[in-house]
Write a protein that holds these residues in place. Structure first.
Motif, PDB file in Angstrom:
ATOM      1  N   SER A   1      54.848  32.858  -7.059  1.00  0.00           N
ATOM      2  CA  SER A   1      54.551  34.143  -6.722  1.00  0.00           C
ATOM      3  C   SER A   1      53.296  34.151  -5.875  1.00  0.00           C
TER       4      SER A   1
ATOM      5  N   ILE B   1      60.113  41.009  -0.165  1.00  0.00           N
ATOM      6  CA  ILE B   1      60.406  40.233  -1.412  1.00  0.00           C
ATOM      7  C   ILE B   1      61.761  40.381  -1.735  1.00  0.00           C
ATOM      8  N   LEU B   2      62.453  41.431  -1.678  1.00  0.00           N
ATOM      9  CA  LEU B   2      63.983  41.413  -2.084  1.00  0.00           C
ATOM     10  C   LEU B   2      64.616  40.724  -1.113  1.00  0.00           C
TER      11      LEU B   2
ATOM     12  N   GLY C   1      64.184  37.157  -1.775  1.00  0.00           N
ATOM     13  CA  GLY C   1      64.881  36.832  -2.884  1.00  0.00           C
ATOM     14  C   GLY C   1      66.292  36.618  -2.719  1.00  0.00           C
TER      15      GLY C   1
ATOM     16  N   LEU D   1      59.443  39.994  -7.758  1.00  0.00           N
ATOM     17  CA  LEU D   1      59.481  41.416  -7.616  1.00  0.00           C
ATOM     18  C   LEU D   1      58.597  42.101  -8.453  1.00  0.00           C
TER      19      LEU D   1
ATOM     20  N   VAL E   1      57.982  45.290  -0.878  1.00  0.00           N
ATOM     21  CA  VAL E   1      59.022  45.136  -1.710  1.00  0.00           C
ATOM     22  C   VAL E   1      60.261  44.857  -0.916  1.00  0.00           C
TER      23      VAL E   1
ATOM     24  N   CYS F   1      54.882  43.589  -7.074  1.00  0.00           N
ATOM     25  CA  CYS F   1      54.520  45.170  -7.210  1.00  0.00           C
ATOM     26  C   CYS F   1      53.194  45.160  -7.673  1.00  0.00           C
TER      27      CYS F   1
ATOM     28  N   THR G   1      63.921  36.063  -8.406  1.00  0.00           N
ATOM     29  CA  THR G   1      63.625  37.387  -7.607  1.00  0.00           C
ATOM     30  C   THR G   1      63.174  38.519  -8.659  1.00  0.00           C
TER      31      THR G   1
END
Length: 237
Positions: A154, A175-176, A179, A61, A172, A65, A57
């Motif tokens: 990724s 992705i969190l 993750g 991230l 974001v 970003c 994760t």
């Protein structure tokens, strides 16, 4: 506004489910299996899954970003090189486990009987009594493995993210959540994979050694397959 929020929540839910599914990829299972085979406890298996997921994760991230902020795409050749690197890592993990098995299975051992010193081959196979609490080393390895997988995966993930999100914040968040799904999924995978490892140890060291051998061969096989597919056909596994 309600429709936009509903769409975003649906996207996050899908991201969590995809994260769960992502934990089942063959290269992830192969890598984690080689680590689990050396730490035959349920507690260790859960922690291995946790650290792998965190590393995965964090890397997703970080790359996400940068890519979203700069609005650029990851070059195909770079993505393939990262995938090839993961294949090489799997081969290295499998070979490392095989070498560790070889070292621990037989070695020269000195004993003294009735005042006479003897040298003979002796075995100290890994077992539950040989599991030590080197938490930093044991946490760092799955963390780094997860980061390597996160870097390699990724490109594919960010293609999905960039095509569905409208802002950096949404990206974001996606992705969190993705993750979080992969962390939860890998913890479950770790616990599931540890069952045959712990069970084999209860049946004797020979059975445990055979399970370790299967983990080693599996990791090498998946790694070689990835490298051959990417190297000769120009596409990821």
């Amino acid at each position: 506004m309600f429709m936009l929020e509903s769409h975003f929540l649906t996207m996050l839910g899908l991201g969590f489910v995809l994260g769960l599914r992502h934990a089942l990829d063959a290269d992830h299972l192969a890598a984690v299996s080689t680590v689990l085979a050396q730490r035959p406890t349920f507690k260790a298996s859960g922690l291995i899954g946790l650290w792998w997921g965190l590393g995965h994760t964090v890397m997703l991230l970080a790359v996400g970003c940068v890519v979203m902020a700069m609005n650029v795409a990851i070059p195909d050749r770079l993505a393939e090189a990262c995938e090839f690197g993961v294949g090489a890592m799997l081969v290295a993990l499998g070979v490392s486990l095989a070498l560790k098995m070889s070292r621990e299975r037989w070695h020269l051992h000195a004993h003294e009987h009735d005042g006479k010193r003897h040298l003979h081959f002796h075995s100290h196979r890994s077992g539950a009594d040989h599991v030590h609490g080197h938490w930093l080393k044991h946490s760092l390895q799955p963390l780094l493995i997860g980061m390597a997988h996160g870097l390699a995966g990724s490109a594919a993930l960010l293609l999905v993210v960039l095509s569905t999100v409208r802002t950096l914040g949404e990206g974001v968040a996606y992705i969190l959540v993705f993750g979080a799904g992969s962390i939860f999924g890998m913890i479950l995978v770790g616990l599931a994979l540890s069952v045959p490892v712990v069970w084999s140890l209860s049946l004797g060291h020979r059975v445990y050694w055979a399970v370790q051998g299967l983990a080693s061969l599996g990791s090498i096989g998946v790694g070689v397959a990835m490298m051959v597919r990417i190297g000769f056909s120009g596409g990821p596994l």
